[in-house]
Write an enzyme that holds these catalytic residues in place. Structure first.
Site, short mmCIF file in Angstrom:
data_model
loop_
_atom_site.label_atom_id
_atom_site.label_comp_id
_atom_site.label_asym_id
_atom_site.label_seq_id
_atom_site.Cartn_x
_atom_site.Cartn_y
_atom_site.Cartn_z
CG ASP A 1 -0.37 -0.11 2.51
OD1 ASP A 1 0.87 -0.20 2.60
OD2 ASP A 1 -1.12 -0.10 3.52
CB SER A 2 4.59 1.74 -0.08
OG SER A 2 4.84 0.55 -0.81
CG ASP B 1 0.42 -4.07 2.10
OD1 ASP B 1 0.55 -4.95 2.96
OD2 ASP B 1 1.27 -3.19 1.89
CE LYS C 1 3.22 -6.03 3.84
NZ LYS C 1 2.73 -4.85 4.61
CD GLU D 1 0.32 -1.59 7.93
OE1 GLU D 1 -0.09 -0.78 8.80
OE2 GLU D 1 0.87 -1.23 6.88
CD GLU E 1 7.66 -0.31 7.68
OE1 GLU E 1 6.71 -1.02 7.33
OE2 GLU E 1 7.85 0.85 7.25
O1 KIV Z 1 3.59 -1.15 1.64
C1 KIV Z 1 4.77 -1.49 1.71
O2 KIV Z 1 5.59 -1.17 0.84
C2 KIV Z 1 5.18 -2.30 2.86
C3 KIV Z 1 6.66 -2.56 3.00
C4 KIV Z 1 7.34 -1.36 3.50
C5 KIV Z 1 6.91 -3.74 3.86
O3 KIV Z 1 4.38 -2.70 3.64
#
Ligand code: KIV
Length: 273
Positions: free
Chosen positions: A53-54, A92, A122, A124, A191
């Site tokens: 989600d980055s 994510d 993934k 969080e 992280e």
């Molecule tokens: O969204 C992302 O890029 C991440 C990584 C920093 C692990 O969750």
């Protein structure tokens, strides 16, 4: 179980990642958000591709990861999947698509799996999202955990500084890692936490632990591809190693193109019909 990809390369599966941890082989993971980048980094031999989600930051220019939507994540993920033959593709679950309740978490996951063709999700968080993780796992979808600095909680933390430097937060993190393993997560991202703590977690659980700013004593490393390629030249945390300076390369290439167009050097005799 490992399978053969269309290119006849052995696909990376969650089982392959467990085998890699067992024999001490480190796992390489990078983010990607589009077909072309997914294709390049897959062919270059990356083990896991995270459609993170980055994308909210590096693709859309938002300050945080919170604004990106489930539809947008599915768009990015399906684009990446079309370019990948070997790597495991993890997506994510975006902010707001799983925190409400486990039914909503499963519905979001099913959309990602059906509409993108990705291999895992993934999420969080630790104990507070266990019920959702269990429900997703019962549907047969592999789940990767993410503890430490969890960017979807940035407004709770108030800072992107290193997490779990105090005993209470460190003990909760170790406990959460064990809960995620017991629930059935296939791997865990840690992280921006102290290296010693990440080492302790990686030794105490059997599932692979992938670090970002968590030191070398884990089972693999992940970076945001735009950061490690130097596309984004403003983000300079201590943990980041830049493997290229594409910001300069692209800027110089575009400047040259502008000069060539304006001087009618481009196109030349061979570059026309
Ligand atoms: O969204 C992302 O890029 C991440 C990584 C920093 C692990 O969750």
């Amino acid at each position: 179980m490992s399978t053969q990809s269309p290119g006849n390369e052995k696909r990376v599966t969650t089982h392959v990642l467990h085998e890699m941890k067992s024999r001490g082989e480190k796992i390489s993971m990078l983010t990607a958000y589009d077909y072309s980048m997914g294709r390049i980094i897959d062919a270059a031999g990356i083990d896991v591709i995270l459609v993170g989600d980055s994308a909210s930051n590096v693709m859309a220019g938002h300050e945080t990861t919170l604004p990106i939507t489930l539809d947008q994540m599915i768009y990015h993920a399906s684009s990446v999947v079309r370019g990948v033959q070997r790597a495991l593709v993890v997506v994510d679950l975006p902010f707001g698509s799983y925190q409400g309740n486990s039914k909503e978490a499963l519905a979001s996951t099913i959309r990602i799996m059906k509409e993108s063709g990705a291999h895992a999700v993934k999420m969080e968080g630790g104990e507070e999202i266990l019920e959702s993780i269990r429900r997703i796992l019962t549907a047969g979808v592999p789940v990767m955990g993410h503890l430490g600095l969890t960017p979807q909680s940035i407004y709770k933390f108030g800072t992107y500084a290193v997490r779990a430097t105090e005993d209470a937060e460190a003990e909760k993190l170790v406990g959460d890692a064990k809960l995620l393993e017991q629930a059935g997560c296939f791997a865990l991202v840690l992280e921006k936490i102290p290296s010693d703590l990440a080492h302790r977690v990686a030794k105490s659980i059997a599932i692979p632990v992938i670090g970002i700013g968590a030191g070398p004593h884990v089972d693999g490393q992940v970076l945001v591809v735009h950061d490690m390629l130097g596309i984004n030249n403003e983000f300079k945390p201590r943990f980041l190693r830049k493997y290229a300076d594409l910001h300069t390369t692209i800027t110089e290439a575009v400047q040259q193109y502008v000069r060539d167009v304006k001087s009618v050097d481009f196109p030349n005799d061979r570059e026309q019909y």
